[in-house]
Design an enzyme around this catalytic site. Sequence first.
Site, PDB file in Angstrom:
ATOM      1  CG  ASP A   1       1.256   2.652   6.103  1.00 43.32           C
ATOM      2  OD1 ASP A   1       0.524   2.658   7.107  1.00 43.32           O
ATOM      3  OD2 ASP A   1       1.841   3.669   5.678  1.00 43.32           O
TER       4      ASP A   1
ATOM      5  N   GLY B   1       6.141   7.555   1.134  1.00 42.15           N
ATOM      6  CA  GLY B   1       7.085   7.881   2.216  1.00 42.15           C
ATOM      7  C   GLY B   1       7.850   6.647   2.676  1.00 42.15           C
TER       8      GLY B   1
ATOM      9  N   GLY C   1       1.296   4.270  -1.760  1.00 43.97           N
ATOM     10  CA  GLY C   1       1.091   5.705  -2.015  1.00 43.97           C
ATOM     11  C   GLY C   1       0.932   6.494  -0.730  1.00 43.97           C
TER      12      GLY C   1
ATOM     13  CB  CYS D   1      -0.846   0.026   1.267  1.00 40.42           C
ATOM     14  SG  CYS D   1      -2.201  -1.126   1.293  1.00 40.42           S
TER      15      CYS D   1
ATOM     16  CD  GLU E   1      -1.729   3.640  -3.887  1.00 42.17           C
ATOM     17  OE1 GLU E   1      -1.238   3.528  -2.754  1.00 42.17           O
ATOM     18  OE2 GLU E   1      -2.959   3.816  -4.079  1.00 42.17           O
TER      19      GLU E   1
ATOM     20  CB  CYS F   1      -1.522   6.672  10.226  1.00 44.77           C
ATOM     21  SG  CYS F   1      -0.943   8.134  11.078  1.00 44.77           S
TER      22      CYS F   1
ATOM     23  CG  ASP G   1      -7.294  -4.818  -5.227  1.00 44.54           C
ATOM     24  OD1 ASP G   1      -6.906  -4.809  -4.032  1.00 44.54           O
ATOM     25  OD2 ASP G   1      -8.493  -4.888  -5.548  1.00 44.54           O
TER      26      ASP G   1
END
Length: 476
Positions: free
Chosen positions: A358, A295, A292, A290, A315, A411, A341
Amino acid sequence: MTHPVSSRPRSRPRPYRRPHKDPVRILAYDALRAVDERAAYANLVLPPLLGRAREAGTLDARDAALATELVYGTLRRQGTYDAVLAACVDRPLREVDPPVLDVLSLGAHQLLGTRIPSHAAVSSAVELARCVLGDGRAKFVNAVLRRVAARDLDGWVTELAPPYEEDAERHLSLKYAHPRWIVAALWDALGGGRDGIEPLLAADNERPRGTLVARPGRSTAEELPAADPHAEPGRWSPYAVRLAEGGEPGALDAVADGRAGVQDEGSQLVALALANAPLSGPDTRWLDGCAGPGGKAALLGALAAGRGATLVAAEKQPHRARLVARALEGNPGPAHVVVADGTRPAWRPGTFDRVLVDVPCTGLGALRRRPEARWRRRPEDLDGLTALQRELLRGALASVRPGGVVGYATCSPHLAETRLVVADVLKGLPGAGAEWIDARPLLPGVPELGEGPDVQLWPHLHGTDAMYLALLRRTA
Ligand SMILES: C[S@@+](CC[C@H](N)C(=O)[O-])C[C@H]1O[C@@H](n2cnc3c(N)ncnc32)[C@H](O)[C@@H]1O
């Protein structure tokens, strides 16, 4: 017949005075309108507005800092300011025109959330109202803000919120301007009593210092501060550099040419923990499932290059895949970006040695950065997100070879997006499909990581976003 001449001079209408055009308040108002009207994001709307004003010579650096503070502060505390304004306006707030409400909120923030003296806060908001709304509505703004100015923030909280002992979540929700469901979710994730939750909610209302990552093989943390004499090294990531208060990371040459990136230290620690998790057997194929906007992929790509491994950065969204490709430009070793995907891996099962997922999440761990996010998110968002998170973790476990490592990161500290997802997926795996790795030793020196085996970082304890990481080893 003569009339007696009045001894009092006749009151003459005051001469018209043009409104004072204050470029800081007008710019802040324009940004608030864009966020309100177009559901724009403050962190995307503000930089071009500031850039244009600087080019036109209407704002200097101090003005830009004030405009930023006014916009971020007004948006962050919107729920509290709405409650205060509702108590000062004689009709339901939804009947107040949105542009008027934006001026009122900006005024309320100056009165209750800054050190600007009350008379200056009211008069600057009234002058702004005269410029952007007209004299008639400026009178309304004046009357409302005078009522707001009757108390400070603590006074309003005492007036409007139930006492902590009676309804702790509602009290904290108003005091720290977080929707009640978010207070409840953060508190559940944090555990503990009042001592834990209040510093966390307060930290969410502080703007974080900009943090850079020196991409290994391209720059070092020692050479980056040259551009910012007040910068400091990160606390735990050897690649992190924390800029001075108000430092503009995007303006640095090293960021513009990709030798360094803008990346929270928590995000760096997650990528490092995955890269350093013990592994036996081959260690040449890494996947960021994942990726995009790129970072973590850029840091992983550089670390992989240093060990002779190749990174595949996947992504789903093509426009975000382009951002990943840009972040990986100049990577010191091979890295491939694919639009894919992650819930339906396009590669053979067991292809990779290390996999990071992530996952998309509510972002409740990054409320410091996105001032409007807490008011836009809804608890209903969780259903769709947690279903996707499970699918992505299953896809990651299918992509890694037996003995390989998967890092599941979010996050958000919301338990429904963290531990519950991992526990649920592990329960559903056939056989002894995967086992936990204790992630704590892989964040060396970082204190207060809890009881493991997963880790949860916190803004008030670590000064990072509230990143979550679970590390799993595929066993079959
Ligand atoms: C939290 S972000 C990842 C942030 C990134 N790791 C970084 O550090 O810059 C989640 C990303 O997953 C992407 N995504 C969402 N659904 C996906 C899927 N089914 N497969 C692959 N990527 C997906 C989103 O578009 C988004 O870019």
